[in-house]
Design a protein around this motif. Sequence first.
Motif, PDB file in Angstrom:
ATOM      1  N   LEU C   4       1.023  -1.185  -0.009  1.00 40.14           N
ATOM      2  CA  LEU C   4      -0.013  -0.270  -0.204  1.00 40.14           C
ATOM      3  C   LEU C   4       0.929   1.248  -0.396  1.00 40.14           C
ATOM      4  N   CYS C   5       1.965   1.049   0.770  1.00 38.78           N
ATOM      5  CA  CYS C   5       3.656   1.946   0.790  1.00 38.78           C
ATOM      6  C   CYS C   5       3.013   2.900  -1.023  1.00 38.78           C
ATOM      7  N   PHE C  12       1.900   9.561  -6.261  1.00 40.40           N
ATOM      8  CA  PHE C  12       2.183  10.615  -6.238  1.00 40.40           C
ATOM      9  C   PHE C  12       3.292  10.892  -7.257  1.00 40.40           C
ATOM     10  N   LEU C  15       1.972  10.993 -10.097  1.00 47.37           N
ATOM     11  CA  LEU C  15       1.195  12.608 -10.493  1.00 47.37           C
ATOM     12  C   LEU C  15       2.736  14.140 -11.021  1.00 47.37           C
ATOM     13  N   ALA C  16       3.566  13.736 -10.017  1.00 53.19           N
ATOM     14  CA  ALA C  16       4.495  14.649  -9.731  1.00 53.19           C
ATOM     15  C   ALA C  16       5.026  14.862 -11.327  1.00 53.19           C
ATOM     16  N   ASP C  19       2.549  15.364 -13.782  1.00 50.52           N
ATOM     17  CA  ASP C  19       2.552  17.040 -14.601  1.00 50.52           C
ATOM     18  C   ASP C  19       2.798  17.993 -13.300  1.00 50.52           C
ATOM     19  N   CYS C  20       4.262  18.595 -13.710  1.00 56.79           N
ATOM     20  CA  CYS C  20       4.812  19.131 -12.709  1.00 56.79           C
ATOM     21  C   CYS C  20       3.253  20.184 -12.012  1.00 56.79           C
ATOM     22  N   LEU C  21       3.304  20.865 -13.104  1.00 55.64           N
ATOM     23  CA  LEU C  21       1.988  22.127 -13.502  1.00 55.64           C
ATOM     24  C   LEU C  21       1.949  22.027 -14.391  1.00 55.64           C
ATOM     25  N   PRO C  22       0.010  21.566 -14.420  1.00 56.38           N
ATOM     26  CA  PRO C  22      -0.335  21.743 -16.013  1.00 56.38           C
ATOM     27  C   PRO C  22      -0.075  23.005 -16.924  1.00 56.38           C
ATOM     28  N   GLY C  23       0.707  22.733 -17.946  1.00 57.21           N
ATOM     29  CA  GLY C  23       0.761  23.980 -18.552  1.00 57.21           C
ATOM     30  C   GLY C  23      -0.666  24.294 -19.426  1.00 57.21           C
TER      31      GLY C  23
END
Lengths: 376, 277, 341
Positions: C4-5, C12, C15-16, C19-23
């Motif tokens: 699970l860990c 995560f 995710l990271a 999409d560091c941050l969606p442009g």
Amino acid sequence: MFEINGGAAVHVISLSKHFGGAAVLDNINFEVAQGEIVVLLGASGSGKTTILRIIAGLEMPDTGRILLHGKEVTELPARERGTGVIFQSYALFPKMTVAKNIGYGLRLRGRSRKDIRKKIDELIELVHLEEHRDKYPAQLSGGQQQRVAIARALAYEPEVLLFDEPFGALDAQIRTRLRKEIRELLKKINVPSIFITHDQEEALELADRIAVLNKGMIEQIATPFDVYMHPETEYVATFLGAANIIPGYIDHRCFRCEDISIDLDDEMRFSNGQAASLVVRPEDVFLRKPENLIQKYQPLTDGIVDEVSFVGAFERVSVRLAFIHDKRMIVTRPKTETAAFPLTIGQKVPVGVVRFRVLPDNNREPVQRSSSAAKR
Amino acid sequence: MSANVSGVKHTRGFDVIKPLSVSVLIAIMLPLVLLPLASIFVFGTSNGLTSFWNALVAPEAIFALKLSFATSFWAMIFNVIFGLFAAYVLSRYAFWGRNAIIVMISIPTAIPTAVAGFALLLLWGPYGLLGRYLPPDMQIMFTPYAIILANIFVTFPLAFGVIMPVLETMSRSLEEASATMGASRWQTFWYVTLPSLRGAIVGGALLTFARAVGEFGSTILVSGNLAGRTQTAPLYIFSKFNEGQVEAANAVAVVLALFSFVIFSVLFFARDWLEAD
Amino acid sequence: MKRLCLSITLIFAVLATTDCLPGPMDGSDGSKGVVITVYGFSIMKEPLEKSIFPAFAAKWKAEHGSNVSFITSFAGSETVTNQILQGAPADIAVLAIERDVDRLVQGGAVKNDWRARPGKGIVNTTPFIILVRKGNPKQINDFPDLAREGVQLIHPDPTSSGGAQWSLLAIYGSELKKSEAASGGEDIPKATQLLHEVWHNVISTPGSAREARTSLETGYGDALVTYELEGLMMTQAGEPFQVVVPKATIFSEHPAVMIDRSLTPEKRPVVEAFMNYLWSDEAQQAFVKHHFRSVTNDLFNQANPEFVKIELPFTIELFGGWDKAYPDVIQGVFINQIKTR
């Protein structure tokens, strides 16, 4: 009484610590030889835990020095001292298996995986935990956890093992058994060890030497036999085993109290008129005439039997001494005595001792030299 | 509850209180929490699953969800690391002002989120106290970075609040044992303290993340609400609702509701593991 | 548990990294041409996004070969203005009331020459009508009917919505206009009283005109005073509402301005071109298609058969312009006398 021996494993020199005006430790001096087990015995607040923590490096003294195998460690932080501490709660790392716990110290020192594994195997065999190798501390019993704690401390070959009341959390039955096992184990591996405890029976059974602590000072440090048979202070006498204390004073190499008069042989350390206490253990008192008694008998006075209790292996008798206002002595009598010389309440008996100590009493003023009328 | 008396089955004292209390509990929760949640799902599928799906995969919707998750992720990372660091320092060291710092860490929860957003604007906006000194291409406000900043502010004490009690109650002798065995402070932290904090860290992280995803009051002020650029999921829902496009708003609302449900289920079912030994 | 860990960390991690941050969504990071940021009040969304932006972008591409794209933010007019004053990165603002533009001018965001544009800076206009439920169950025919007992009104909040202020002026001004037409003099007490009684029936004050419409749609209230185009949009979409035409009502005028403060030299020509485009025939016709009334050519308005006929129309000039209307009516009558009761 003690000398700084260059060959000793642990030297504790003039340790002192004050806290808020009160002296927690006052000039503590002792040493531990290679392979020796020294027990620091004392009530809570006597400073024994502090000494242990100072040796481990978890606390700093105000003055004093610590030497481990000749090396000065007083200024070193805990992690550089190389001590192995077994905490009261064992402090096993809950998220690591037994094997990982044991290997921790070696892992920190960067040993190879092969070496670590080998050492872990050795130690697990030593403490007989083969089947529990991959278990977590929560799955182990108290005794098993203790063994892991010991193995873990031994893994990196510490200079000294420090045990902080290790038997406190265990059942009475297990305690006795474990004491023996631990002592055997320690003797086998020949690592110097310091235990702290408040349990006198434990101290007597475990130690090579016992240091009795009272309010931050060592009252006496000697073998269990000496500490018990030849206590040097009243505190030591009463802390280890029971003791009857009769206050009196010295008159020309004679201990006097009311009608008790005992000649002291070569006790030159007493001065005339000095206040002193007679210390007698319950098992050393006999309530009859000395017929068939092998040991040397010293008559004391007369007394009246007050209470008799049956305590299984022996009988405990409370005797009121006739001429010393309501002073009671506690006497224990083995089965052989009770069978041969039964007692009833109210019976008048002679009171004599086969062994006694006379200790100076520094809490009372000396008296002027005078005859039997005792003046307070 | 029943005893066999000479062959006749006989119930004694039927316990009415238990089912009654449970029913009352559910009856209270129904209009307040359960039914509103249910209506989100009911409405969303009322026009058929295809229209629901279309609303969901609209590019602006997907972007809004991605932006929400990404900004919340980074805010979570920061706050967990900071929370860990702060909890360690505050539980291990005593110093003048310690209690004041603990209080200050907790203050963001008491501040209305709109005020938080406004404060950030006042400081970092193009005419803000500090923002005015930033070159135009390094402006923080009205970019996704502002959203991350706002999220950090608003969720600041959450991870800390979960980790701190665990550190405080953790037995010191574990760390002392590690030290006597030769570990440096960092080694003790990494091998001994951290593993015991595993549960608290995960719990705190999930809490921070979930809270940040749902953040609205501060985001709407600092983001500029630019569709397709700085519009997070809650902002998207709000804007779509204002525009009268209720299905679009609803689709994203369903996603967020499901997401919260998942997070809190995890927190609940794994709570034994999450609690430190 | 270890698994699970691991899976949580994996999620995560994914995710990271992805999409560091969606442009920004509409592609342009400066690599794909110029991006124009338009902040507008709620109801301007459709005509701009559906017709005017695409048409302009195509035209610009054809004429200059480079790309133009738009990013937008819509809310109540006052809210938009406040955002811009706080530094929101708008290039162009289309607002509901002139007063908001004045605030921008005062804040240094807009130059004071904005009225020099065609139409005095006004890009389109629309009369205020009453929107009621289909069948008109409460028999509302004009503003005074809104003051009747038992009628529930949705009215946006005048502090955040420009449309709300137009609405108040419509109600208040209708009485002035009617009395003027009847007797030659403005009956101020009557107008005040009407406003007072109408406001008494307001059950909800959402933040923008569009929000108010959504409230009505979801079942709140009996009537809404709003822009004609809102009503027409709904009836066109087949929603169960109908438009009630008041006898006298105000025509709201919507200014569009360039936010000079933040314009870079690269952007300026494109933004200028877009501003001018708003008054071009194409754009004005597009507005008409979306139920706004053109300001340049009345003929365009005839192309939309849905537009209603107002018997006694008036504009902000009835009050002497926004400079007078705001302090006299909005503040003087509404806030001081009515709202505080």
